[in-house]
Design a protein around this motif. Structure first.
Motif, PDB file in Angstrom:
ATOM      1  N   GLU A  56       0.861  -1.186   0.000  1.00 58.87           N
ATOM      2  CA  GLU A  56       0.000   0.000   0.000  1.00 58.87           C
ATOM      3  C   GLU A  56       0.892   1.228   0.000  1.00 58.87           C
ATOM      4  N   LEU A  99      -2.053  -7.614   6.947  1.00 56.73           N
ATOM      5  CA  LEU A  99      -3.460  -7.762   6.615  1.00 56.73           C
ATOM      6  C   LEU A  99      -4.006  -9.129   7.010  1.00 56.73           C
TER       7      LEU A  99
ATOM      8  N   VAL B   4      -9.406  10.221  12.786  1.00 62.77           N
ATOM      9  CA  VAL B   4      -9.322  10.237  14.244  1.00 62.77           C
ATOM     10  C   VAL B   4      -9.242  11.684  14.697  1.00 62.77           C
ATOM     11  N   TYR B  32     -10.800  -0.640  14.531  1.00 62.45           N
ATOM     12  CA  TYR B  32      -9.696  -1.269  15.253  1.00 62.45           C
ATOM     13  C   TYR B  32      -8.831  -0.121  15.747  1.00 62.45           C
ATOM     14  N   PHE B  34      -6.158   1.977  18.475  1.00 64.87           N
ATOM     15  CA  PHE B  34      -4.855   1.852  19.132  1.00 64.87           C
ATOM     16  C   PHE B  34      -4.511   3.151  19.865  1.00 64.87           C
ATOM     17  N   LYS B  49      -4.721  -1.756  22.527  1.00 70.35           N
ATOM     18  CA  LYS B  49      -5.562  -1.767  21.336  1.00 70.35           C
ATOM     19  C   LYS B  49      -6.918  -2.376  21.640  1.00 70.35           C
ATOM     20  N   ILE B  51      -9.824  -4.469  19.563  1.00 72.83           N
ATOM     21  CA  ILE B  51     -10.184  -5.158  18.327  1.00 72.83           C
ATOM     22  C   ILE B  51     -11.651  -5.569  18.394  1.00 72.83           C
ATOM     23  N   ARG B  94      -7.487   1.717  12.539  1.00 70.01           N
ATOM     24  CA  ARG B  94      -7.206   0.921  11.356  1.00 70.01           C
ATOM     25  C   ARG B  94      -8.538   0.396  10.832  1.00 70.01           C
ATOM     26  N   ASP B  95      -8.715   0.508   9.549  1.00 68.56           N
ATOM     27  CA  ASP B  95      -9.962   0.059   8.942  1.00 68.56           C
ATOM     28  C   ASP B  95      -9.769  -1.341   8.376  1.00 68.56           C
ATOM     29  N   TRP B  96     -10.839  -2.103   8.372  1.00 70.19           N
ATOM     30  CA  TRP B  96     -10.752  -3.456   7.833  1.00 70.19           C
ATOM     31  C   TRP B  96     -10.296  -3.417   6.378  1.00 70.19           C
ATOM     32  N   GLY B  97      -9.371  -4.287   6.045  1.00 68.40           N
ATOM     33  CA  GLY B  97      -8.894  -4.368   4.674  1.00 68.40           C
ATOM     34  C   GLY B  97      -7.670  -3.520   4.395  1.00 68.40           C
ATOM     35  N   TYR B  98      -7.269  -2.743   5.380  1.00 73.28           N
ATOM     36  CA  TYR B  98      -6.083  -1.915   5.228  1.00 73.28           C
ATOM     37  C   TYR B  98      -5.127  -2.190   6.383  1.00 73.28           C
ATOM     38  N   SER B  99      -3.851  -2.141   6.084  1.00 75.78           N
ATOM     39  CA  SER B  99      -2.875  -2.320   7.150  1.00 75.78           C
ATOM     40  C   SER B  99      -2.416  -0.994   7.723  1.00 75.78           C
ATOM     41  N   THR B 100      -2.817   0.098   7.096  1.00 74.08           N
ATOM     42  CA  THR B 100      -2.302   1.405   7.516  1.00 74.08           C
ATOM     43  C   THR B 100      -3.012   1.929   8.748  1.00 74.08           C
ATOM     44  N   LEU B 101      -2.293   2.661   9.534  1.00 75.23           N
ATOM     45  CA  LEU B 101      -2.855   3.340  10.694  1.00 75.23           C
ATOM     46  C   LEU B 101      -3.090   4.807  10.347  1.00 75.23           C
ATOM     47  N   PHE B 103      -3.627   8.300  12.253  1.00 79.67           N
ATOM     48  CA  PHE B 103      -3.370   8.852  13.584  1.00 79.67           C
ATOM     49  C   PHE B 103      -4.124  10.156  13.810  1.00 79.67           C
TER      50      PHE B 103
END
Lengths: 117, 113
Positions: A56, A99, B4, B32, B34, B49, B51, B94-101, B103
């Motif tokens: 990404e 992921l 956020v 999700y 943190f 966190k 979840i 963090r949103d489902w389907g993404y690994s990014t945070l 802030f």
């Protein structure tokens, strides 16, 4: 406790020069990230990396930026031709599941402060 | 898009008193959430966190956070503040389907002796 490490802690460069920021992620982690924080602003995502390719990236991560895992331990961020607005704290992070696991936690390094003159 | 908000730039509290650092979020799906803390010249350290499950999450250094879905909030709390808790606190989502945070802008916590 394992930690993410980053070098250098502070990098000063001239506008137009190339810089490489280095990170050593936690050893058993497979997912790697770069974030940056311009002074007084939010921490912003730049890029994530898994299995030797970008998974990404944000709008910030344009053609001036590149990432690489040159060996089994280092993860680097290269800025080809730095601009004044690239001055920021750059954070590297790593995680073990990415992921694949929504409970995945990213662990951050201490950051590299980049100053572009 | 996820976002956020941390409405307070700074929170001041006396040592021994309870502290709360506020965070509200916006996501399209399940959140999700943190909390990270940043001490001077240090990186972002993971605190806790949320979840799923229990709305009260316990984390490091005696911190806890309360998830409230109806108010879309995830406030950080500690029953008794220490001077050493003084630092910059970041909420992230963090949103489902993404690994990014994503802030928040951070809240400086100052605990006075």
């Amino acid at each position: 406790e394992p930690e993410v490490t980053q070098t250098p802690s502070h990098q000063v460069t001239q506008m137009g020069q190339e810089v490489i920021l280095r990170c050593v992620p936690i050893s058993n982690h497979l997912y790697f990230y770069w974030y940056r924080q311009i002074l007084g602003q939010k921490v912003e995502f730049l890029v994530s990396f898994y299995n030797n390719e970008i998974s990404e990236k944000s709008e910030i991560f344009d053609d001036q930026f590149s990432v690489e895992r040159p060996d089994g331990s280092n993860f680097t961020l290269k800025i080809r031709s730095t601009k004044l607005e690239d001055s920021a704290m750059y954070f590297c992070a790593s995680s073990d599941s990415g992921l694949a696991d929504i409970t995945d936690t990213q662990y951050f390094g201490p950051g590299t402060r980049l100053t572009v003159l | 898009a996820q976002s956020v908000a941390q409405p307070e730039d700074q929170v001041n509290v006396a040592e021994g008193n309870p502290l709360t650092v506020k965070c509200t979020y916006s996501v399209s799906g399940n959140p999700y959430l943190f909390w990270y803390v940043q001490y001077p010249n240090r990186g972002l350290q993971f605190l806790l966190k949320y979840i799923t499950g229990d709305n009260l999450v316990k984390g490091s250094y005696g911190f806890e956070a309360e998830f409230n879905k109806s108010q879309t909030s995830f406030h950080l709390k500690k029953p008794s503040a220490l001077v050493s808790d003084s630092a910059l606190y970041f909420c992230a989502v963090r949103d489902w389907g993404y690994s990014t945070l994503t802030f928040g802008k951070g809240t400086m916590l100052l605990v006075s002796p």
